[in-house]
Enzyme design. Structure first.
Site, PDB file in Angstrom:
ATOM      1  N   GLU A  18     -19.080 -77.368  52.381  1.00 41.54           N
ATOM      2  CA  GLU A  18     -20.447 -77.489  51.916  1.00 41.54           C
ATOM      3  C   GLU A  18     -21.213 -76.305  52.506  1.00 41.54           C
ATOM      4  O   GLU A  18     -21.140 -76.069  53.721  1.00 41.54           O
ATOM      5  CB  GLU A  18     -21.064 -78.807  52.400  1.00 41.54           C
ATOM      6  N   ARG A  27      -8.701 -84.419  62.093  1.00 42.36           N
ATOM      7  CA  ARG A  27      -9.564 -83.255  62.236  1.00 42.36           C
ATOM      8  C   ARG A  27      -9.316 -82.633  63.607  1.00 42.36           C
ATOM      9  O   ARG A  27      -8.827 -83.289  64.511  1.00 42.36           O
ATOM     10  CB  ARG A  27     -11.018 -83.629  62.041  1.00 42.36           C
ATOM     11  N   LYS A  78     -20.902 -79.877  62.370  1.00 45.37           N
ATOM     12  CA  LYS A  78     -21.871 -78.910  61.861  1.00 45.37           C
ATOM     13  C   LYS A  78     -23.280 -79.271  62.288  1.00 45.37           C
ATOM     14  O   LYS A  78     -24.077 -78.409  62.617  1.00 45.37           O
ATOM     15  CB  LYS A  78     -21.784 -78.867  60.340  1.00 45.37           C
TER      16      LYS A  78
HETATM   17  P1  ATP Z   1     -20.217 -82.166  57.885  1.00 46.74           P
HETATM   18  O1  ATP Z   1     -20.058 -82.404  59.361  1.00 46.74           O
HETATM   19  O2  ATP Z   1     -21.509 -81.573  57.452  1.00 46.74           O
HETATM   20  O3  ATP Z   1     -19.661 -83.220  56.966  1.00 46.74           O
HETATM   21  P2  ATP Z   1     -17.805 -80.770  57.698  1.00 46.74           P
HETATM   22  O4  ATP Z   1     -17.539 -80.212  59.054  1.00 46.74           O
HETATM   23  O5  ATP Z   1     -17.027 -81.905  57.187  1.00 46.74           O
HETATM   24  O6  ATP Z   1     -19.323 -80.967  57.586  1.00 46.74           O
HETATM   25  P3  ATP Z   1     -17.397 -79.421  55.220  1.00 46.74           P
HETATM   26  O7  ATP Z   1     -18.013 -78.155  54.807  1.00 46.74           O
HETATM   27  O8  ATP Z   1     -17.673 -80.642  54.469  1.00 46.74           O
HETATM   28  O9  ATP Z   1     -17.763 -79.555  56.734  1.00 46.74           O
HETATM   29  O10 ATP Z   1     -15.831 -79.250  55.411  1.00 46.74           O
HETATM   30  C1  ATP Z   1     -15.008 -78.527  54.563  1.00 46.74           C
HETATM   31  C2  ATP Z   1     -13.592 -78.946  54.797  1.00 46.74           C
HETATM   32  O11 ATP Z   1     -13.203 -78.662  56.128  1.00 46.74           O
HETATM   33  C3  ATP Z   1     -13.393 -80.424  54.575  1.00 46.74           C
HETATM   34  O12 ATP Z   1     -12.230 -80.611  53.802  1.00 46.74           O
HETATM   35  C4  ATP Z   1     -13.246 -80.976  55.942  1.00 46.74           C
HETATM   36  O13 ATP Z   1     -12.407 -82.092  55.942  1.00 46.74           O
HETATM   37  C5  ATP Z   1     -12.626 -79.805  56.708  1.00 46.74           C
HETATM   38  N1  ATP Z   1     -12.985 -79.878  58.108  1.00 46.74           N
HETATM   39  C6  ATP Z   1     -14.229 -79.936  58.613  1.00 46.74           C
HETATM   40  N2  ATP Z   1     -14.203 -80.059  59.943  1.00 46.74           N
HETATM   41  C7  ATP Z   1     -12.900 -80.071  60.307  1.00 46.74           C
HETATM   42  C8  ATP Z   1     -12.195 -80.181  61.551  1.00 46.74           C
HETATM   43  N3  ATP Z   1     -12.850 -80.299  62.700  1.00 46.74           N
HETATM   44  N4  ATP Z   1     -10.849 -80.157  61.529  1.00 46.74           N
HETATM   45  C9  ATP Z   1     -10.188 -80.030  60.375  1.00 46.74           C
HETATM   46  N5  ATP Z   1     -10.775 -79.933  59.176  1.00 46.74           N
HETATM   47  C10 ATP Z   1     -12.115 -79.952  59.130  1.00 46.74           C
END
Ligand code: ATP
Ligand code: MG
Length: 788
Positions: free
Chosen positions: A50, A276, A286
Site C-alpha cells: 500500500e 511476518r 508502518k
Molecule cells: P500496514 O502495517 O499498513 O498494514 P504492511 O506492513 O502490511 O502495512 P503493506 O504495504 O500492506 O504493508 O505490505 C505489502 C506486503 O508486504 C504484504 O503482502 C505484507 O504481507 C508484506 N509484509 C509487510 N510487512 C511484512 C513483514 N514484517 N514481514 C513479511 N512481509 C511483510
C-alpha cells in the site's frame, strides 16, 4: 579457529535455513501444484504494497519470497499498489517503493498494476453480489455495526436493513457512488452469517463512503472498496495463482474465498500465509515507522537507523546482504523475532568480500615522530584487501612527522592485557614502521594527554624488524598533514529493547528509543586516497568497521561517513558488561530462538512460580479469533485460563494453543487441577511452537506432552534427548517408504485395483517404523509416488 566460521555456525545452529534442508513449506506446496497441474501448472505471484509509507526489511522478505518463487518456477511476479484508501496514499510513496524494489534487484517488467485501476470492475463485482442477494446496503452507524457484530462467545445480530430488496440495494449503492450521501451514512456489506464463528464472516463491510480525493483517481470516486473485497478480486483479475501474505490474514482467507466464490470469477487464486518478519531492536510496523518519521525521532524515511530499505541503503547495506538475510531466515509458519545479529552478520559477510580497506581515525590523538625531519614525507604501499579476499589493488599512503592515531590506542597507565601504545612501549603502525613512545605532552588545565612523542625505527619499514623482534600491537593511523577532516556518524540500534513493541502499560514504544543510536564525531580523519570516490562508496575502516560516504550530506571538502556496522558486536560486549553490573537486580530480556515471548520479559524460563505468585489478572480471551466453545472451555477453569495466557506469552498463536489446552491437556491431566501440574505455560508454548514449525510431528509432540504433564521439563530438551526431530527430508524417509511398500505386495496390488483408501494403512506403517518422527505430508507424497 576461524572467527567468521564460528559466527556462521552459531547463527546456523539457531535457525537453519529451511532451504538448505529442502524446500520451505510454500515452495513445497507450489512444487506439488505445478506437478499436479493446478492453476494450469502456472505460478504467478504479486507483491502488493500500500503506498502509505516506505518499504522496510519485512517487505524485503516478502519481495524476495514472491519474486524468488516466481523466478524459481519460471513464473511471473506483479508489482501491485494496493491503493484503495484515499486518506493515506501518495505518489511519493509509489515512486519510493518502485525505486526500492528495483534496488533490491527485482523487476516487474510491464506488470505494474494499481488496485485503483480496478475501481470500475470492483464496482461491477459488488453489483453482482447485490443482484445475487449476497450483499446489502446497511444504513446503521459504525457504532451500531460494531455492537451488532457480537463477540467470540456470542453470535451477532442482524441489521434491520439486512432484508432490503435487491432493487433497493442496487438503487442505494448507485446513489452512494453518485455522491448523494455523506460519509458514514451507508456501507455495503456482504450477506453471510451474523452467527459465524469467524467474526470476519459476520457480514463484513465491503464498501464505504469517503468524500476524499484519491492520489490517482482524484474526485472520480466517493466510495472506496475495503481490503478484503479488493485484494482477492485484484489477485483474480491479474491471474495470480499463489497469493502469499502474512499470518495475520489467516482468518481472512475464508472471506477471500467467499468473495471469489460468490462473484463467480473464473480465476480463484490460493492464499497462503507465512510468518511476518520481526526484528530485534527495531519496529516493522508502518504505523510506528510513520510516527518515528513524523514526530522527528529520526531525520526522515531514509534515516540510516531505520529498518527501511532507503535507510539501510543510505547506511551502506547492499541489496545482496538483504537478499542473503532473507534467504538465511527462510519462510516459516510461526511468527518470531529474528536476532539482529543475523542481519549484521549478513551485512558484514557481504561487505568483507566487497569493499576496500582504508585507514581512518575516529577520535584523533596527535603523535609526533621526533626522529623524522619535518619536511620528510614517505609514500608507503598499502593493499586494499587482505590475503583471504580474492581482490587486488594498492594505494600509496603518506607517512610524515605528525600523525594521528586513535585516542583509545594510547594509555598512559596501560592495564594488563593492553598491547597498544603506552610510555616506553613499541607498536607497529599498520603498513608502516615500529614506533616507540618516548614522551607525552599534557594539557596543563585538564591533565589530558594531547600529544604523544615517539621515535621510529627506519629499519622496520613495511612492519617487520630485521633483528626479528616482535611487537604485540598494531595500530592504524593517518598523516596529519595529508588526512582529510571528516564527520563520522556512528549509528547503533534504534531501540535499547530487543522487542520495542512490547510496552508496559502507560508506556509508549518510543520510550525505549536508544539515546545513543547516533553519535556524531566531527573531527575524524581519513587517509587522502578516498578524496575522489563517488558518494555512497563503501569501505572498511581498518579495526573499526564498515562505513560509507553519506549520499545526501557528503561532498568533496566536507566528507561525511556513516557507520554501516562495526567489525564485531561491540554492543553485545557493552550489554554484557551492563548485565554484570546490574546482576541481581534485573534480568536481561531474552528471545528464545524457537519460541519468542509475547509478554514482558519476565525471565521465569521454564520454572514455574508457586501458584500464589502467579499472575492474578483476569484473562481476556476476546479478540483472539477462537471458536465460542473453545473460549468457553478456556474461561471455565481459572487454572486453565492462566496456563493458556502464560503459554501465549511464549508463543502467540491462540488457535493452536487453545486446541492443545482444550483437548490434550484435558485428556492428560486426568482430572488433576491444572495449577498443581508441573507443566508451565512457557513450556507448553514452546512445545506447540515446535509442532507448528514442523520441528516435531504431532504424535511425537503428544508423547512429549504426556511427559511434561507428568513430570515437567523443557520440550526442547526432551526432543533433543529422545531424538524426536521430525524427518522432513525426503531422502531420509524414502528408504522406509520403499521398505514398507516392498513388505506388502498384496496390499499394493489391492491399492492398484482401486482400494486407494489403503494409502492410510501405508502412511501408518511408515509412521510406525520411524517412531512417529516422519513428517506425514512428506510420507504421503512419497507413498503416492511409490505406489504410482
Ligand atoms: P500496514 O502495517 O499498513 O498494514 P504492511 O506492513 O502490511 O502495512 P503493506 O504495504 O500492506 O504493508 O505490505 C505489502 C506486503 O508486504 C504484504 O503482502 C505484507 O504481507 C508484506 N509484509 C509487510 N510487512 C511484512 C513483514 N514484517 N514481514 C513479511 N512481509 C511483510
Ligand atoms: Mg498491510
Amino acid at each position: 579457529m576461524n572467527p567468521r566460521k564460528t559466527e556462521l555456525e552459531d547463527l546456523g545452529s539457531r535457525e537453519p535455513n529451511a532451504r538448505s534442508q529442502g524446500l520451505d513449506f510454500i515452495r513445497s506446496i507450489i512444487t506439488e501444484d505445478v506437478r499436479t497441474g493446478k492453476h494450469g501448472g502456472l505460478v504467478v505471484t504479486r507483491f502488493p504494497p500500500e503506498p502509505n509509507g516506505f518499504l522496510h526489511i519485512g517487505h524485503a522478505k516478502s519481495i524476495c519470497l514472491n519474486y524468488g518463487v516466481a523466478a524459481e518456477f519460471a513464473g511471473a511476479c506483479n508489482l501491485r499498489f494496493d491503493d484503495t484508501n484515499p486518506l493515506t496514499e501518495d505518489m511519493r510513496y509509489v515512486e519510493a517503493i518502485q525505486q526500492d524494489v528495483r534496488w533490491l534487484g527485482f523487476d516487474w517488467d510491464d506488470r505494474l498494476y494499481f488496485a485503483s485501476d480496478y475501481f470500475e470492475r470492483l464496482y461491477d463485482y459488488a453489483v453482482i453480489l447485490i443482484e445475487r442477494g449476497k450483499a446489502y446496503v446497511d444504513s446503521s452507524t459504525d457504532e451500531e455495526i460494531r455492537e451488532f457484530r457480537g463477540t467470540v462467545t456470542e453470535p451477532g445480530r442482524e441489521s434491520p436493513y439486512r432484508q432490503r430488496s435487491v432493487e433497493e440495494n442496487c438503487d442505494l449503492f448507485a446513489r452512494m457512488r453518485d455522491g448523494e450521501f455523506p460519509d458514514g451514512s451507508h456501507v455495503l456489506r456482504a450477506k453471510i452469517d451474523m452467527a459465524h464463528p469467524n467474526m470476519l464472516m459476520r457480514d463484513p463491510v465491503l464498501y464505504r463512503i469517503r468524500h476524499a480525493s484519491h492520489y490517482r483517481r482524484g474526485d472520480e470516486w466517493c466510495i472506496y472498496p475495503l481490503y478484503d473485497f479488493t485484494h482477492c478480486l485484484s489477485d483474480s483479475i491479474e491471474g495470480i495463482t499463489h497469493s502469499l501474505c502474512t499470518l495475520e490474514f489467516k482468518d481472512n482467507r475464508e472471506l477471500y474465498d467467499w468473495v471469489l466464490d460468490e462473484t463467480q470469477v473464473d480465476c480463484h487464486p490460493q492464499q497462503i500465509e507465512f510468518a511476518r518478519l520481526n526484528l530485534q531492536y527495531t519496529v516493522l510496523s508502518k504505523r510506528k515507522l510513520v510516527e518515528l518519521v513524523q514526530k522527528g525521532h529520526v531525520s526522515g524515511w531514509d534515516d540510516p537507523r531505520l529498518p527501511t530499505i532507503a535507510g539501510l541503503r543510505r547506511r551502506g547495506v547492499t541489496p545482496e546482504a538483504i537478499r542473503r538475510f532473507a534467504d538465511l531466515i527462510g519462510v516459516a509458519k510461526v511468527d518470531s523475532r529474528v536476532d539482529i545479529e543475523k542481519l549484521e552478520y549478513c551485512i558484514r559477510d557481504d561487505l568483507n568480500q566487497r569493499v576496500p580497506r582504508v585507514m581512518a581515525v575516529l577520535r584523533p590523538l596527535k603523535v609526533v615522530i621526533v626522529n623524522l625531519p619535518e619536511e620528510q614525507v614517505e609514500e608507503l604501499d598499502a593493499p586494499y584487501y587482505p590475503h583471504d579476499i580474492p581482490k587486488e589493488g594498492f594505494r600509496k599512503i603518506p607517512f610524515s612527522r605528525v600523525l594521528y592515531i586513535e585516542r583509545d590506542d594510547f594509555r598512559e597507565d596501560p592495564p594488563k592485557g593492553f598491547f597498544r601504545l603506552a610510555p616506553g612501549r613499541e607498536v607497529r603502525l599498520r603498513y608502516g614502521y615500529f614506533i616507540t613512545c618516548c614522551d607525552v605532552v599534557k594539557d596543563p588545565a585538564t591533565g589530558d594527554v594531547v600529544e604523544v612523542h615517539c621515535t621510529y625505527d627506519p629499519a622496520t619499514r613495511g612492519g617487520d624488524a630485521p633483528d626479528g623482534r616482535k611487537v604485540k600491537g598494531t595500530v592504524h593511523w593517518v598523516s596529519a598533514a595529508h588526512a582529510l577532516l571528516c564527520e563520522i556518524r556512528l549509528y547503533d540500534r534504534l531501540f535499547s529493547q530487543p522487542n520495542p513493541e512490547e510496552v508496559e502499560p502507560g508506556q509508549h514504544f518510543t520510550d525505549s528509543l536508544n539515546p545513543e543510536s547516533l553519535v556524531v564525531l566531527c573531527k575524524g580523519r581519513v587517509e587522502p586516497s578516498v578524496a575522489r570516490d563517488p558518494p555512497g562508496t563503501r569501505y572498511q575502516f581498518e579495526r573499526q568497521g564498515y562505513f560509507c560516504t553519506d549520499v545526501a550530506d557528503s561532498g568533496p571538502g566536507a566528507l561525511v561517513f556513516n557507520r554501516t556496522v562495526s567489525l564485531r558486536d561491540t554492543w553485545a560486549k557493552v550489554q554484557a558488561k551492563e548485565a554484570v553490573r546490574a546482576k541481581g537486580t534485573k534480568r536481561q530480556a531474552t528471545t528464545p530462538a524457537t519460541a519468542p515471548r509475547r509478554g514482558a520479559a519476565r525471565g521465569d524460563g521454564n520454572r514455574r512460580k508457586p501458584a500464589a505468585q502467579r499472575s492474578r489478572r483476569t484473562v481476556d480471551l476476546s479478540g483472539l479469533g477462537l471458536a465460542p466453545e473453545q473460549t468457553e472451555k478456556l474461561s471455565g477453569d481459572p487454572g486453565i485460563a492462566r496456563l493458556f495466557d502464560e503459554a501465549l506469552r511464549t508463543y502467540s498463536n491462540p488457535k493452536a494453543l487453545a486446541s492443545w489446552v482444550t483437548n490434550e491437556l484435558v485428556r492428560e491431566s486426568k482430572g488433576r487441577p491444572v495449577d498443581e501440574l508441573p507443566l508451565t505455560g512457557a513450556a507448553l508454548g514452546s512445545l506447540v511452537a515446535l509442532v507448528e514449525q514442523g520441528t516435531i510431528s504431532r504424535p511425537a509432540a503428544k508423547r512429549v506432552f504426556a511427559e511434561m504433564v507428568q513430570s515437567g521439563g523443557d520440550p526442547v530438551e526432551i526432543v533433543k534427548r529422545d531424538n524426536l526431530e521430525q524427518l522432513s527430508d525426503a531422502r531420509a524417509v524414502e528408504p522406509v517408504v520403499r521398505r514398507v511398500v516392498g513388505a506388502y505386495p498384496d496390499k499394493v496390488a489391492a491399492y492398484h485395483s482401486g482400494k486407494t483408501g489403503l494409502l492410510g494403512f501405508f502412511v501408518g506403517q511408515v509412521m510406525k517404523e520411524t517412531g512417529g518422527r516422519a513428517n506425514p505430508e512428506v510420507v504421503t507424497a512419497l507413498l503416492r509416488e511409490a505406489l504410482g
